[in-house]
Motif scaffolding. Structure first.
Motif, PDB file in Angstrom:
ATOM      1  N   ALA A 160      46.907  14.819   8.351  1.00  0.00           N
ATOM      2  CA  ALA A 160      45.888  13.781   8.488  1.00  0.00           C
ATOM      3  C   ALA A 160      46.100  12.589   7.562  1.00  0.00           C
ATOM      4  O   ALA A 160      45.353  11.613   7.648  1.00  0.00           O
ATOM      5  N   THR A 161      47.110  12.640   6.698  1.00  0.00           N
ATOM      6  CA  THR A 161      47.330  11.548   5.746  1.00  0.00           C
ATOM      7  C   THR A 161      48.814  11.202   5.699  1.00  0.00           C
ATOM      8  O   THR A 161      49.674  11.995   6.086  1.00  0.00           O
ATOM      9  N   ARG A 162      49.098  10.001   5.184  1.00  0.00           N
ATOM     10  CA  ARG A 162      50.496   9.603   5.012  1.00  0.00           C
ATOM     11  C   ARG A 162      51.232  10.559   4.070  1.00  0.00           C
ATOM     12  O   ARG A 162      52.398  10.875   4.269  1.00  0.00           O
ATOM     13  N   GLY A 163      50.522  11.004   3.033  1.00  0.00           N
ATOM     14  CA  GLY A 163      51.157  11.919   2.094  1.00  0.00           C
ATOM     15  C   GLY A 163      51.572  13.222   2.752  1.00  0.00           C
ATOM     16  O   GLY A 163      52.654  13.756   2.479  1.00  0.00           O
ATOM     17  N   GLU A 164      50.723  13.745   3.628  1.00  0.00           N
ATOM     18  CA  GLU A 164      51.068  14.992   4.323  1.00  0.00           C
ATOM     19  C   GLU A 164      52.273  14.791   5.225  1.00  0.00           C
ATOM     20  O   GLU A 164      53.172  15.642   5.293  1.00  0.00           O
ATOM     21  N   PHE A 165      52.319  13.656   5.927  1.00  0.00           N
ATOM     22  CA  PHE A 165      53.474  13.377   6.783  1.00  0.00           C
ATOM     23  C   PHE A 165      54.738  13.142   5.961  1.00  0.00           C
ATOM     24  O   PHE A 165      55.840  13.523   6.370  1.00  0.00           O
ATOM     25  N   LEU A 166      54.593  12.533   4.790  1.00  0.00           N
ATOM     26  CA  LEU A 166      55.756  12.322   3.929  1.00  0.00           C
ATOM     27  C   LEU A 166      56.403  13.667   3.589  1.00  0.00           C
ATOM     28  O   LEU A 166      57.630  13.830   3.708  1.00  0.00           O
ATOM     29  N   ALA A 167      55.585  14.653   3.186  1.00  0.00           N
ATOM     30  CA  ALA A 167      56.121  15.965   2.833  1.00  0.00           C
ATOM     31  C   ALA A 167      56.717  16.670   4.048  1.00  0.00           C
ATOM     32  O   ALA A 167      57.791  17.278   3.966  1.00  0.00           O
ATOM     33  N   LEU A 168      56.036  16.575   5.200  1.00  0.00           N
ATOM     34  CA  LEU A 168      56.537  17.226   6.414  1.00  0.00           C
ATOM     35  C   LEU A 168      57.870  16.636   6.860  1.00  0.00           C
ATOM     36  O   LEU A 168      58.800  17.372   7.225  1.00  0.00           O
ATOM     37  N   PHE A 169      57.976  15.319   6.830  1.00  0.00           N
ATOM     38  CA  PHE A 169      59.210  14.670   7.282  1.00  0.00           C
ATOM     39  C   PHE A 169      60.367  14.967   6.334  1.00  0.00           C
ATOM     40  O   PHE A 169      61.509  15.136   6.764  1.00  0.00           O
ATOM     41  N   PHE A 170      60.073  15.038   5.034  1.00  0.00           N
ATOM     42  CA  PHE A 170      61.149  15.378   4.108  1.00  0.00           C
ATOM     43  C   PHE A 170      61.655  16.789   4.365  1.00  0.00           C
ATOM     44  O   PHE A 170      62.870  17.023   4.419  1.00  0.00           O
ATOM     45  N   ASP A 171      60.729  17.731   4.512  1.00  0.00           N
ATOM     46  CA  ASP A 171      61.140  19.117   4.765  1.00  0.00           C
ATOM     47  C   ASP A 171      61.976  19.214   6.035  1.00  0.00           C
ATOM     48  O   ASP A 171      62.982  19.937   6.070  1.00  0.00           O
ATOM     49  N   HIS A 172      61.577  18.504   7.061  1.00  0.00           N
ATOM     50  CA  HIS A 172      62.238  18.617   8.363  1.00  0.00           C
ATOM     51  C   HIS A 172      63.575  17.886   8.404  1.00  0.00           C
ATOM     52  O   HIS A 172      64.570  18.416   8.920  1.00  0.00           O
ATOM     53  N   PHE A 173      63.611  16.675   7.871  1.00  0.00           N
ATOM     54  CA  PHE A 173      64.794  15.836   8.011  1.00  0.00           C
ATOM     55  C   PHE A 173      65.709  15.820   6.788  1.00  0.00           C
ATOM     56  O   PHE A 173      66.922  15.643   6.932  1.00  0.00           O
ATOM     57  N   GLY A 174      65.120  15.965   5.595  1.00  0.00           N
ATOM     58  CA  GLY A 174      65.872  15.644   4.393  1.00  0.00           C
ATOM     59  C   GLY A 174      66.627  16.772   3.725  1.00  0.00           C
ATOM     60  O   GLY A 174      67.789  16.610   3.336  1.00  0.00           O
ATOM     61  N   GLU A 175      65.979  17.954   3.563  1.00  0.00           N
ATOM     62  CA  GLU A 175      66.522  19.011   2.704  1.00  0.00           C
ATOM     63  C   GLU A 175      67.951  19.385   3.054  1.00  0.00           C
ATOM     64  O   GLU A 175      68.801  19.544   2.181  1.00  0.00           O
ATOM     65  N   LYS A 176      68.230  19.543   4.333  1.00  0.00           N
ATOM     66  CA  LYS A 176      69.532  20.056   4.772  1.00  0.00           C
ATOM     67  C   LYS A 176      70.687  19.127   4.411  1.00  0.00           C
ATOM     68  O   LYS A 176      71.844  19.549   4.379  1.00  0.00           O
ATOM     69  N   HIS A 177      70.397  17.858   4.128  1.00  0.00           N
ATOM     70  CA  HIS A 177      71.451  16.891   3.804  1.00  0.00           C
ATOM     71  C   HIS A 177      71.786  16.859   2.306  1.00  0.00           C
ATOM     72  O   HIS A 177      72.778  16.230   1.920  1.00  0.00           O
ATOM     73  N   LEU A 178      70.971  17.527   1.494  1.00  0.00           N
ATOM     74  CA  LEU A 178      71.130  17.424   0.042  1.00  0.00           C
ATOM     75  C   LEU A 178      72.065  18.528  -0.434  1.00  0.00           C
ATOM     76  O   LEU A 178      71.632  19.606  -0.829  1.00  0.00           O
ATOM     77  N   ILE A 179      73.359  18.239  -0.416  1.00  0.00           N
ATOM     78  CA  ILE A 179      74.383  19.230  -0.734  1.00  0.00           C
ATOM     79  C   ILE A 179      74.730  19.198  -2.221  1.00  0.00           C
ATOM     80  O   ILE A 179      74.609  20.199  -2.921  1.00  0.00           O
ATOM     81  N   GLN A 180      75.174  18.070  -2.719  1.00  0.00           N
ATOM     82  CA  GLN A 180      75.440  17.943  -4.149  1.00  0.00           C
ATOM     83  C   GLN A 180      74.121  17.974  -4.925  1.00  0.00           C
ATOM     84  O   GLN A 180      73.063  17.628  -4.378  1.00  0.00           O
ATOM     85  N   PRO A 181      74.120  18.418  -6.189  1.00  0.00           N
ATOM     86  CA  PRO A 181      72.867  18.512  -6.949  1.00  0.00           C
ATOM     87  C   PRO A 181      72.075  17.200  -6.895  1.00  0.00           C
ATOM     88  O   PRO A 181      72.575  16.144  -7.276  1.00  0.00           O
ATOM     89  N   THR A 182      70.853  17.281  -6.402  1.00  0.00           N
ATOM     90  CA  THR A 182      70.039  16.092  -6.173  1.00  0.00           C
ATOM     91  C   THR A 182      68.589  16.377  -6.536  1.00  0.00           C
ATOM     92  O   THR A 182      68.007  17.366  -6.097  1.00  0.00           O
ATOM     93  N   PHE A 183      67.998  15.505  -7.348  1.00  0.00           N
ATOM     94  CA  PHE A 183      66.575  15.568  -7.630  1.00  0.00           C
ATOM     95  C   PHE A 183      65.834  14.668  -6.652  1.00  0.00           C
ATOM     96  O   PHE A 183      66.152  13.492  -6.499  1.00  0.00           O
ATOM     97  N   VAL A 184      64.831  15.231  -5.997  1.00  0.00           N
ATOM     98  CA  VAL A 184      63.896  14.453  -5.183  1.00  0.00           C
ATOM     99  C   VAL A 184      62.575  14.437  -5.947  1.00  0.00           C
ATOM    100  O   VAL A 184      62.067  15.497  -6.349  1.00  0.00           O
ATOM    101  N   TYR A 185      62.016  13.254  -6.183  1.00  0.00           N
ATOM    102  CA  TYR A 185      60.847  13.173  -7.049  1.00  0.00           C
ATOM    103  C   TYR A 185      59.781  12.260  -6.458  1.00  0.00           C
ATOM    104  O   TYR A 185      59.988  11.599  -5.439  1.00  0.00           O
TER     105      TYR A 185
END
Length: 508
Positions: free
Chosen positions: A354-379
């Protein structure tokens, strides 16, 4: 079928055991004076020639292979340090002792030996046995010697047999023990204090997860297995301990897969007067130190990836990650447009967000995590999914929270810890309301923890690191079951506990 039908007992071995007892042989004596390990013998006699050593050795271990050659016997014996060959002669032992070994000692039995060391013509360091003693008669057959225990299901269910048969498994768990020791050493050298906090808790908290519940009869009270030690460790910071950590067993009633087990290990670390930037630096230091100590270099391989832990590591905000990997700017779209985007890309949770913040977390989980191969901090995480993290000092709607990703796996999670008691009260009350509406992973409200914050917790940084995934990374194992001695598994069906067919009885 009863449980006893699943026992591995071998009738022939039991008959041998009975015969030994009839002959007055103690098959399970109480002690043996082992003066040398296999490793010590191999190191001390590395330069030995074909002549027997003047020095006597005394060692013990499990018999793996027996090779009989008339009046001589060769056998392979192993302990936790490795294997060594034994050489037994009838002329040395005498007929009675020689026949005892020949007729009754099988693969799987544990024996103690005393003798002298020499090198065979084939170049093998060997113990020339003067006398031996049966220490344990095994009545379960070992898997066939040339193949070991390969069945994955059996290896996990009967880890003791896996450790007996597979040196690779023993090495994995040696490394696990060493990693935890090195981690403690790293923190002790930096003046952190190790504490133990309750595993049984009247109120669970510190993470969003479904707990295991139990009941204490004397107190007539529902209790929970902890999902995290966080709220108790923060109480210690309130109490005046500025640098604390705990290596904790946590329990979460969640799915089991290659990265998850309902019982798992974490280290949580808190330091007063630090923030999430300091915790990212500390996390870099821990991982780089462990990689170099375990591998002798600052790189390692995992899941087909060559990973470089040279510092500094890549850091990007969650918003930057979503723009890069999902191709969308959260702030450029309405909630309705974000929902339509999520539904079009089958992003789980888009229907209820229901909020931009919730969609931000959902989109990161769906699209982003799998691409982070080398040690990477997401903050800089949204406040909606960070109830224990401090609000960002500059960015509205975000918190000072980070996660570390390596090879597409989340490895660590840290915050600038929320220490405003009124803000913490409001956020935990919101979590509790979600829980009461049926969210099984939402947190309870812990008023005693809020009360502790009311007495004042200094600015604090904290981080939790998953030890099991850390061990996976450093041993190259892609399943969490490979680095847990006794992973949680569904109760075996009748017959499922039986070892693989193929007995090695020590005779060729």
């Amino acid at each position: 079928m009863s449980d006893t039908d699943n026992l591995c007992f071998d009738a022939t071995k039991i008959d041998k055991l009975q015969e030994l007892r009839e002959h007055g042989v103690t098959a399970y004596p109480y002690t043996f004076e082992r003066k040398d390990t296999v490793r010590e013998i191999r190191e001390r006699f590395a330069g030995i020639g074909h002549e027997k050593s003047a020095e006597e050795v005394s060692t013990a271990g499990r018999i793996y292979v027996v090779r009989q050659h008339g009046k001589t016997i060769f056998a392979d014996m192993g302990d936790s340090d490795g294997k060594i060959q034994l050489y037994l002669r009838k002329n040395d032992l005498g007929e009675e002792q020689f026949d005892l070994f020949r007729q009754y000692i099988d693969a799987g039995d544990i024996v103690g030996v005393v003798g002298h060391v020499f090198r065979t013509k084939m170049g093998e360091i060997t113990i020339w046995v003067d006398r031996f003693e049966l220490l344990t008669k095994s009545i379960c057959p070992l898997p066939e010697k040339f193949h070991g225990l390969k069945n994955v299901e059996a290896r996990y269910r009967q880890r003791y047999l896996d450790l007996i048969m597979n040196e690779d498994s023993r090495e994995t768990f040696r490394t696990r023990s060493r990693i935890i020791s090195l981690l403690r050493q790293f923190l002790f050298e930096r003046d952190y204090l190790e504490f133990e906090t309750p595993t049984l808790q009247p109120i669970y908290g510190g993470a969003n997860a479904r707990p295991f519940t139990t009941h204490h009869h004397a107190l007539d009270q529902k209790l929970y297995l902890r999902i995290a030690p966080e709220l108790y460790l923060k109480r210690l910071v309130v109490g005046g301990f500025d640098k604390v950590f705990e290596i904790a067993k946590n329990f979460r009633n969640e799915d089991i897969d290659t990265n998850h087990n309902p019982e798992f290990s974490m280290v949580e670390i808190y330091e007063a007067y630090r923030d999430y930037n300091d915790m990212m630096d500390l996390t870099e230091g821990i991982f780089s130190y462990l990689v170099e100590e375990v591998h002798g270099k600052i790189t390692c391989s995992f899941a087909g990836h060559d990973l470089d832990f040279a510092r500094p590591w890549r850091r990007l905000t969650m918003e930057e990650a979503v723009r890069e990997y999902a191709g969308i700017d959260i702030h450029a779209h309405s909630v309705e447009e974000l929902r339509a985007f999520g539904l079009a890309h089958c992003v789980e949770g888009s229907e209820s967000a229901a909020t931009r913040g919730e969609f931000l977390a959902l989109f990161f989980d769906h699209f982003g995590e799998k691409h982070l191969i080398q040690p990477t901090f997401v903050y800089d995480f949204p406040i909606e999914n960070s109830p224990l993290a401090k609000k960002h000092r500059e960015k509205e709607g975000l918190t000072e929270r980070f996660e570390l990703f390596i090879a597409g796996m989340e490895m660590a999670n840290g915050f600038s810890e929320l220490n405003d008691p009124l803000d913490q009260k409001a956020r935990l009350e919101a979590q509790d309301a979600k829980r009461r509406r049926g969210d099984l992973e939402a947190q309870m409200i812990d008023y005693d923890f809020i009360n502790a914050l009311g007495y004042g917790m200094p600015p604090t940084g904290g981080v939790g690191i998953g030890i099991d995934r850390l061990v996976m990374l450093l041993t190259g194992k892609e399943s969490i079951k490979e680095i847990l001695l006794f992973p949680q598994m569904k109760t075996a069906s009748p017959g499922q506990n039986e070892p693989e067919p193929g007995q090695n009885n020590g005779e060729e």
